[in-house]
Design a protein around this motif. Structure first.
Motif, PDB file in Angstrom:
ATOM      1  N   TYR A   1       0.438  -1.123   0.242  1.00 27.93           N
ATOM      2  CA  TYR A   1      -0.256   0.046   0.059  1.00 27.93           C
ATOM      3  C   TYR A   1       1.076   1.287  -0.099  1.00 27.93           C
ATOM      4  CZ  TYR A   1      -3.701   3.535   1.643  1.00 27.93           C
ATOM      5  OH  TYR A   1      -4.375   4.930   1.825  1.00 27.93           O
ATOM      6  N   CYS A   2       1.878   1.384   0.773  1.00 29.22           N
ATOM      7  CA  CYS A   2       2.734   2.717   1.081  1.00 29.22           C
ATOM      8  C   CYS A   2       3.605   2.524  -0.655  1.00 29.22           C
ATOM      9  CB  CYS A   2       4.066   2.146   2.197  1.00 29.22           C
ATOM     10  SG  CYS A   2       3.353   2.190   3.619  1.00 29.22           S
ATOM     11  N   LEU A   3       4.062   1.215  -0.754  1.00 28.34           N
ATOM     12  CA  LEU A   3       4.435   1.636  -2.519  1.00 28.34           C
ATOM     13  C   LEU A   3       4.073   2.046  -3.300  1.00 28.34           C
ATOM     14  CD1 LEU A   3       6.994  -1.353  -2.495  1.00 28.34           C
ATOM     15  CD2 LEU A   3       7.450   0.966  -2.458  1.00 28.34           C
ATOM     16  N   GLU A   4       3.021   1.747  -3.262  1.00 26.99           N
ATOM     17  CA  GLU A   4       1.399   2.824  -4.552  1.00 26.99           C
ATOM     18  C   GLU A   4       1.117   3.690  -3.922  1.00 26.99           C
ATOM     19  OE1 GLU A   4      -1.527  -0.247  -3.850  1.00 26.99           O
ATOM     20  OE2 GLU A   4      -0.567  -1.869  -4.710  1.00 26.99           O
ATOM     21  N   LEU A   5       0.515   3.917  -2.827  1.00 29.37           N
ATOM     22  CA  LEU A   5       0.717   5.490  -2.463  1.00 29.37           C
ATOM     23  C   LEU A   5       1.105   6.933  -3.052  1.00 29.37           C
ATOM     24  CD1 LEU A   5      -1.839   7.479  -0.584  1.00 29.37           C
ATOM     25  CD2 LEU A   5      -0.273   6.622   1.569  1.00 29.37           C
ATOM     26  N   THR A   6       2.586   5.979  -3.000  1.00 31.56           N
ATOM     27  CA  THR A   6       3.559   7.345  -3.413  1.00 31.56           C
ATOM     28  C   THR A   6       4.269   6.721  -4.567  1.00 31.56           C
ATOM     29  OG1 THR A   6       5.929   5.121  -2.821  1.00 31.56           O
ATOM     30  CG2 THR A   6       5.094   6.747  -0.604  1.00 31.56           C
ATOM     31  N   GLY A   7       3.527   6.009  -4.962  1.00 29.78           N
ATOM     32  CA  GLY A   7       4.114   6.120  -6.917  1.00 29.78           C
ATOM     33  C   GLY A   7       5.355   5.299  -7.133  1.00 29.78           C
ATOM     34  N   LEU A   8       5.706   4.782  -6.229  1.00 23.69           N
ATOM     35  CA  LEU A   8       7.114   3.284  -6.511  1.00 23.69           C
ATOM     36  C   LEU A   8       6.659   2.689  -6.680  1.00 23.69           C
ATOM     37  CD1 LEU A   8       8.505   5.095  -3.039  1.00 23.69           C
ATOM     38  CD2 LEU A   8       9.462   5.600  -5.309  1.00 23.69           C
ATOM     39  N   ASP A   9       5.378   2.170  -6.046  1.00 21.45           N
ATOM     40  CA  ASP A   9       5.487   0.249  -6.799  1.00 21.45           C
ATOM     41  C   ASP A   9       5.281   0.628  -8.383  1.00 21.45           C
ATOM     42  OD1 ASP A   9       2.865   2.018  -6.917  1.00 21.45           O
ATOM     43  OD2 ASP A   9       1.433   0.321  -7.877  1.00 21.45           O
ATOM     44  N   GLY A  10       5.572   1.296  -9.076  1.00 25.94           N
ATOM     45  CA  GLY A  10       6.080   1.026 -10.675  1.00 25.94           C
ATOM     46  C   GLY A  10       6.904   1.650 -10.887  1.00 25.94           C
ATOM     47  N   ILE A  11       8.130   1.379 -10.307  1.00 25.31           N
ATOM     48  CA  ILE A  11       9.957   1.584 -10.679  1.00 25.31           C
ATOM     49  C   ILE A  11      10.709  -0.205  -9.988  1.00 25.31           C
ATOM     50  CG2 ILE A  11       9.659   4.391 -10.570  1.00 25.31           C
ATOM     51  CD1 ILE A  11      11.809   2.910  -8.329  1.00 25.31           C
ATOM     52  N   PHE A  12       9.865  -0.338  -9.554  1.00 28.38           N
ATOM     53  CA  PHE A  12      10.353  -1.968  -8.477  1.00 28.38           C
ATOM     54  C   PHE A  12       9.486  -3.100  -8.935  1.00 28.38           C
ATOM     55  CE2 PHE A  12      11.270   0.637  -4.709  1.00 28.38           C
ATOM     56  CZ  PHE A  12      11.875   0.801  -4.727  1.00 28.38           C
ATOM     57  N   GLU A  13      10.528  -4.175  -9.744  1.00 27.81           N
ATOM     58  CA  GLU A  13       9.683  -5.372  -9.775  1.00 27.81           C
ATOM     59  C   GLU A  13       9.368  -6.205  -9.110  1.00 27.81           C
ATOM     60  OE1 GLU A  13      10.380  -8.468 -13.205  1.00 27.81           O
ATOM     61  OE2 GLU A  13      11.099  -6.933 -13.628  1.00 27.81           O
ATOM     62  N   VAL A  14       8.134  -6.584  -8.102  1.00 25.63           N
ATOM     63  CA  VAL A  14       7.928  -7.286  -7.147  1.00 25.63           C
ATOM     64  C   VAL A  14       7.531  -8.476  -7.750  1.00 25.63           C
ATOM     65  CG1 VAL A  14       6.267  -7.601  -5.126  1.00 25.63           C
ATOM     66  CG2 VAL A  14       7.294  -5.090  -5.822  1.00 25.63           C
TER      67      VAL A  14
END
Length: 99
Positions: A78-91
Protein backbone atom coordinates in the motif's frame (compact mmCIF):
# COMPACT_ATOMS: atom_id res chain seq x y z
CA UNK A 1 25.09 -14.48 -9.60
CA UNK A 2 22.22 -13.13 -7.48
CA UNK A 3 22.48 -11.19 -4.25
CA UNK A 4 19.83 -11.67 -1.55
CA UNK A 5 19.20 -8.94 1.01
CA UNK A 6 17.03 -9.71 4.04
CA UNK A 7 16.71 -6.73 6.38
CA UNK A 8 16.66 -7.99 9.96
CA UNK A 9 14.75 -5.02 11.28
CA UNK A 10 12.72 -2.06 10.12
CA UNK A 11 14.67 0.60 8.27
CA UNK A 12 16.01 3.56 10.19
CA UNK A 13 18.57 6.23 9.36
CA UNK A 14 21.56 4.23 10.65
CA UNK A 15 20.86 0.81 9.14
CA UNK A 16 19.63 2.39 5.92
CA UNK A 17 22.95 4.12 5.40
CA UNK A 18 24.90 0.96 6.24
CA UNK A 19 22.86 -1.13 3.81
CA UNK A 20 23.40 1.36 0.99
CA UNK A 21 27.15 1.44 1.58
CA UNK A 22 27.36 -2.36 1.70
CA UNK A 23 25.42 -2.73 -1.55
CA UNK A 24 27.62 -0.15 -3.28
CA UNK A 25 30.74 -2.00 -2.16
CA UNK A 26 29.43 -5.44 -3.15
CA UNK A 27 28.23 -4.35 -6.58
CA UNK A 28 31.42 -2.40 -7.27
CA UNK A 29 33.61 -5.45 -6.62
CA UNK A 30 31.30 -8.29 -7.73
CA UNK A 31 29.53 -9.54 -10.79
CA UNK A 32 25.96 -9.71 -9.50
CA UNK A 33 23.33 -9.09 -12.15
CA UNK A 34 20.37 -9.52 -9.84
CA UNK A 35 19.58 -8.26 -6.36
CA UNK A 36 16.53 -9.48 -4.42
CA UNK A 37 15.34 -7.62 -1.34
CA UNK A 38 13.25 -9.99 0.79
CA UNK A 39 10.90 -7.87 2.91
CA UNK A 40 9.17 -10.77 4.70
CA UNK A 41 10.27 -9.51 8.12
CA UNK A 42 9.04 -5.95 7.56
CA UNK A 43 5.72 -5.23 9.25
CA UNK A 44 5.50 -1.69 7.92
CA UNK A 45 7.61 0.78 6.02
CA UNK A 46 8.28 4.41 6.84
CA UNK A 47 9.98 7.25 4.98
CA UNK A 48 13.45 5.84 5.70
CA UNK A 49 12.39 2.49 4.28
CA UNK A 50 10.98 4.05 1.13
CA UNK A 51 14.09 6.20 0.67
CA UNK A 52 16.29 3.15 1.25
CA UNK A 53 14.48 1.04 -1.32
CA UNK A 54 14.71 3.86 -3.85
CA UNK A 55 18.41 4.35 -3.10
CA UNK A 56 19.05 0.60 -3.48
CA UNK A 57 17.23 0.69 -6.81
CA UNK A 58 19.38 3.59 -7.96
CA UNK A 59 22.61 1.89 -6.82
CA UNK A 60 21.66 -1.36 -8.54
CA UNK A 61 20.74 0.44 -11.77
CA UNK A 62 24.06 2.31 -11.83
CA UNK A 63 25.83 -1.06 -11.60
CA UNK A 64 23.73 -2.81 -14.29
CA UNK A 65 22.02 -4.95 -11.67
CA UNK A 66 18.27 -5.69 -11.62
CA UNK A 67 16.61 -5.11 -8.26
CA UNK A 68 13.54 -7.10 -7.21
CA UNK A 69 11.38 -6.85 -4.10
CA UNK A 70 9.96 -10.04 -2.63
CA UNK A 71 7.44 -11.00 0.07
CA UNK A 72 5.78 -7.63 0.60
CA UNK A 73 2.92 -7.56 3.07
CA UNK A 74 -0.22 -5.53 2.36
CA UNK A 75 0.96 -2.52 4.36
CA UNK A 76 4.23 -2.24 2.45
CA UNK A 77 2.46 -2.76 -0.90
CA UNK A 78 0.00 0.00 0.00
CA UNK A 79 2.79 2.46 0.86
CA UNK A 80 4.54 1.75 -2.44
CA UNK A 81 1.29 2.26 -4.33
CA UNK A 82 0.45 5.43 -2.41
CA UNK A 83 3.81 6.99 -3.21
CA UNK A 84 3.88 5.78 -6.82
CA UNK A 85 7.05 3.78 -6.20
CA UNK A 86 5.29 0.56 -7.16
CA UNK A 87 5.86 1.56 -10.78
CA UNK A 88 9.66 1.42 -10.53
CA UNK A 89 10.05 -1.85 -8.63
CA UNK A 90 9.52 -5.34 -9.91
CA UNK A 91 7.82 -7.38 -7.20
CA UNK A 92 8.10 -11.15 -6.82
CA UNK A 93 5.89 -12.77 -4.20
CA UNK A 94 7.69 -16.12 -4.10
CA UNK A 95 11.00 -17.26 -5.45
CA UNK A 96 9.75 -20.41 -7.14
CA UNK A 97 12.36 -20.32 -9.89
CA UNK A 98 15.71 -18.56 -9.96
CA UNK A 99 15.36 -14.97 -11.07
Amino acid sequence: MALLIRPSSDFNKKNSSLLQKKLQKILATGSEHCCVVDLATLNYINNYGLMTLFALHRIASKNDCNLYLMNLNDSVKYCLELTGLDGIFEVKQKAEKPI
